[in-house]
Write a protein that holds these residues in place. Structure first.
Motif, PDB file in Angstrom:
ATOM      1  N   ILE A  85       0.556  -0.927   0.264  1.00  0.00           N
ATOM      2  CA  ILE A  85       0.083   0.068  -0.079  1.00  0.00           C
ATOM      3  C   ILE A  85       0.652   1.003   0.174  1.00  0.00           C
ATOM      4  O   ILE A  85       1.946   0.942   0.783  1.00  0.00           O
ATOM      5  CB  ILE A  85      -0.527   0.283   1.239  1.00  0.00           C
ATOM      6  CG1 ILE A  85      -1.859  -1.294   0.972  1.00  0.00           C
ATOM      7  CG2 ILE A  85      -1.505   1.152   1.472  1.00  0.00           C
ATOM      8  CD1 ILE A  85      -3.379  -1.147   0.033  1.00  0.00           C
ATOM      9  N   VAL A  86       0.389   2.520  -1.113  1.00  0.00           N
ATOM     10  CA  VAL A  86       1.649   3.748  -1.097  1.00  0.00           C
ATOM     11  C   VAL A  86       0.934   4.638  -0.068  1.00  0.00           C
ATOM     12  O   VAL A  86       1.149   5.411   0.438  1.00  0.00           O
ATOM     13  CB  VAL A  86       0.915   3.772  -2.037  1.00  0.00           C
ATOM     14  CG1 VAL A  86       2.228   4.917  -2.573  1.00  0.00           C
ATOM     15  CG2 VAL A  86       2.161   2.999  -3.236  1.00  0.00           C
ATOM     16  N   SER A  87      -0.480   4.610  -0.404  1.00  0.00           N
ATOM     17  CA  SER A  87      -1.119   5.860   0.417  1.00  0.00           C
ATOM     18  C   SER A  87      -2.764   5.783   0.272  1.00  0.00           C
ATOM     19  O   SER A  87      -3.421   4.288  -0.286  1.00  0.00           O
ATOM     20  CB  SER A  87      -0.861   7.284  -0.209  1.00  0.00           C
ATOM     21  OG  SER A  87      -1.662   6.893  -1.640  1.00  0.00           O
ATOM     22  N   GLY A  88      -3.531   5.947   1.855  1.00  0.00           N
ATOM     23  CA  GLY A  88      -4.880   6.275   1.528  1.00  0.00           C
ATOM     24  C   GLY A  88      -4.909   7.643   1.423  1.00  0.00           C
ATOM     25  O   GLY A  88      -5.050   8.903   1.655  1.00  0.00           O
ATOM     26  N   SER A  89      -6.581   8.163   1.567  1.00  0.00           N
ATOM     27  CA  SER A  89      -6.851   9.113   0.888  1.00  0.00           C
ATOM     28  C   SER A  89      -8.701   9.568   2.025  1.00  0.00           C
ATOM     29  O   SER A  89      -9.191   7.955   1.409  1.00  0.00           O
ATOM     30  CB  SER A  89      -7.677  10.157  -0.524  1.00  0.00           C
ATOM     31  OG  SER A  89      -7.620  11.191  -0.084  1.00  0.00           O
ATOM     32  N   ASN A  90      -8.875  10.049   2.713  1.00  0.00           N
ATOM     33  CA  ASN A  90      -9.883  10.036   2.782  1.00  0.00           C
ATOM     34  C   ASN A  90     -10.841  11.356   2.386  1.00  0.00           C
ATOM     35  O   ASN A  90     -12.568  11.820   2.893  1.00  0.00           O
ATOM     36  CB  ASN A  90     -10.454  10.640   4.155  1.00  0.00           C
ATOM     37  CG  ASN A  90      -9.126   9.100   5.640  1.00  0.00           C
ATOM     38  OD1 ASN A  90      -9.528   8.271   5.269  1.00  0.00           O
ATOM     39  ND2 ASN A  90      -8.821  10.009   6.467  1.00  0.00           N
TER      40      ASN A  90
END
Length: 459
Positions: free
Chosen positions: A21-26
């Motif tokens: 996983i590189v990143s997540g966004s909300n």
């Protein structure tokens, strides 16, 4: 259409073990996909495939969260795994591993594709328009989890999927002859399937339900309607829910460079913000353009009018929400009144001759029922409280006797029946593509709560 077992895919991937996983966004979808795509590019991905993760109505929050983690290989051990939380995270990116079988230095001169998978994860309360725009931003690629219960009932499968398919079917074709046609892929994850027979059975049930839905949704050309999933998507794959799907998406998903992927997201956001519709021919038809300019403000006004009517009838003088028997009929009447006013203001000529006008009207009805569904859930909570209080009041009237336990069970049964009967009146009946869930789960939960209460009282 294919049936794929995830273990088979994994065995052919080789030693690609560096996926992470590189990143997540909300942030709100579909724009949150852009930041994830940018992060994938910064991580070295030169090709990106995008998919929207949707589930049928019967997939519970707990099961959805578990499937999100298992299907996309989110173990919690990665540096950024904690950034992916179902119900909070709207988009995340996963950099897929690269396999290098040779140490030959010449191999490093070759342009080896480095794939990133960007996944849109609409929140449970996301409006149908937001989900449809998100699917469009993903190029029409969907990972769809179908519960066994929904497949058996033939209900709850297309609450969010139908508006998304309608959006895709009405998507404007590119005039750029040099543009590469992207293929739409639907990956159907059959919850609990373990055999090919399970997948075959799921396919038959889903596609039978799809045929009925496709007969009712708005399509740009009445003479050439899509009647099967295969006419909406270029590829439909059925897989079991045991194992990861990210490697499968890497293998079958249509890819493009990060800049093009981000541009596709921006195009969807722009279209959603300016017209809430993407019917072919909008920019080339003065009538359709006039329809969009006139009807979109009327549509928003109609939604506000509908909600205010229902809120006024479902609140006391202090503005507190109250339980309203026949809440479903109230909602159906409010929607009907708002649509009738919309039709008068729009004019019969515009609605008859403009496909955009008809789409806006269709989306208007969907949006109203989608917004009212939140109020329906509040009504069920109030009904649960009322049924429990009625149960306790009836218990207080019972006398001590050898039959006390059976008497208490009868009171509990009456309370559950009361809840189930009234719950039916709370549910709207006129919605087509946005169908509110039945109260079966809440009824079972109330039954368990009353049983536990009786057990404690008898101790």
């Amino acid at each position: 259409m294919k049936f794929i077992y995830i273990s088979t895919i994994l065995s052919t991937i080789g030693c690609a073990t560096s996926s992470h996983i590189v990143s997540g966004s909300n942030s709100r979808l579909p724009m949150s996909l852009s930041s994830v795509i940018n992060d994938l590019e910064a991580e070295g991905a030169n090709q990106v495939t995008t998919f929207a993760f949707l589930t049928s109505r019967g997939v519970t929050k707990a099961k959805r969260s578990a499937l999100l983690a298992s299907l996309f290989g989110i173990t919690g051990e990665g540096d950024h795994d904690e950034e992916v939380v179902d119900g909070v995270t709207t988009a995340f990116g996963k950099k897929m591993g690269e396999e290098h079988d040779s140490d030959d230095e010449d191999d490093h001169d070759l342009a080896i594709p480095s794939i990133g998978v960007a996944v849109a994860n609409p929140l449970p309360g996301a409006a149908v328009n937001e989900v449809a725009a998100t699917v469009q931003a993903c190029g029409g690629n969907i990972v769809f989890v179908a519960s066994v219960e929904d497949l058996a009932r033939g209900e709850g499968l297309f609450d969010k999927l139908a508006p998304a398919m309608e959006r895709l079917l009405g998507e404007e074709k590119s005039d750029d002859e040099s543009a590469v046609a992207k293929k739409r892929t639907l990956v159907v994850v059959v919850e609990g399937a373990t055999t090919q027979s399970d997948l075959l059975d799921a396919k038959a049930k889903l596609e039978n339900a799809a045929a009925a839905v496709l007969r009712n949704i708005v399509q740009p050309d009445p003479n050439h309607r899509a009647t099967t999933l295969q006419l909406v998507f270029d590829s439909v794959e059925y897989v079991a829910s045991s194992g990861n799907v990210d490697e499968l998406l890497e293998d079958i998903g249509s890819t493009c460079d990060p800049v093009s992927a981000a541009a596709n997201v921006a195009k969807s956001v722009y279209a959603d913000a300016n017209t809430q519709t993407t019917v072919a021919g909008l920019h080339g038809s003065p009538l359709d353009l006039a329809a969009a300019r006139k009807l979109l403000p009327l549509s928003r006004k109609a939604v506000e009018s509908c909600l205010s009517i229902v809120q006024a009838n479902a609140s006391d003088d202090d503005g507190e929400i109250i339980l309203v028997k026949e809440f479903g009929a109230l909602c159906d009447a409010a929607v009907k009144s708002a649509v009738e006013k919309f039709d008068v203001d729009a004019g019969a000529n515009l609605l008859e001759k403009s496909s955009v006008a008809r789409r806006i009207r269709s989306e208007l009805v969907e949006e109203m029922y989608s917004d009212l569904e939140n109020m329906y859930e509040e009504q069920l909570k109030l009904l649960n409280t009322a049924a429990f209080e009625s149960f306790r009041a009836s218990l207080s009237k019972l006398r001590l006797s050898p039959n006390l336990a059976s008497d208490m069970e009868k009171v509990a049964g009456d309370a559950v029946k009361l809840f189930a009967d009234i719950a039916k009146t709370l549910r709207a009946k006129k919605a087509k593509t946005v169908v509110w869930p039945k109260a079966d789960a809440q009824t079972s939960q109330l039954k368990r709560e009353l049983k536990e209460y009786i057990t404690l009282r008898l101790q």
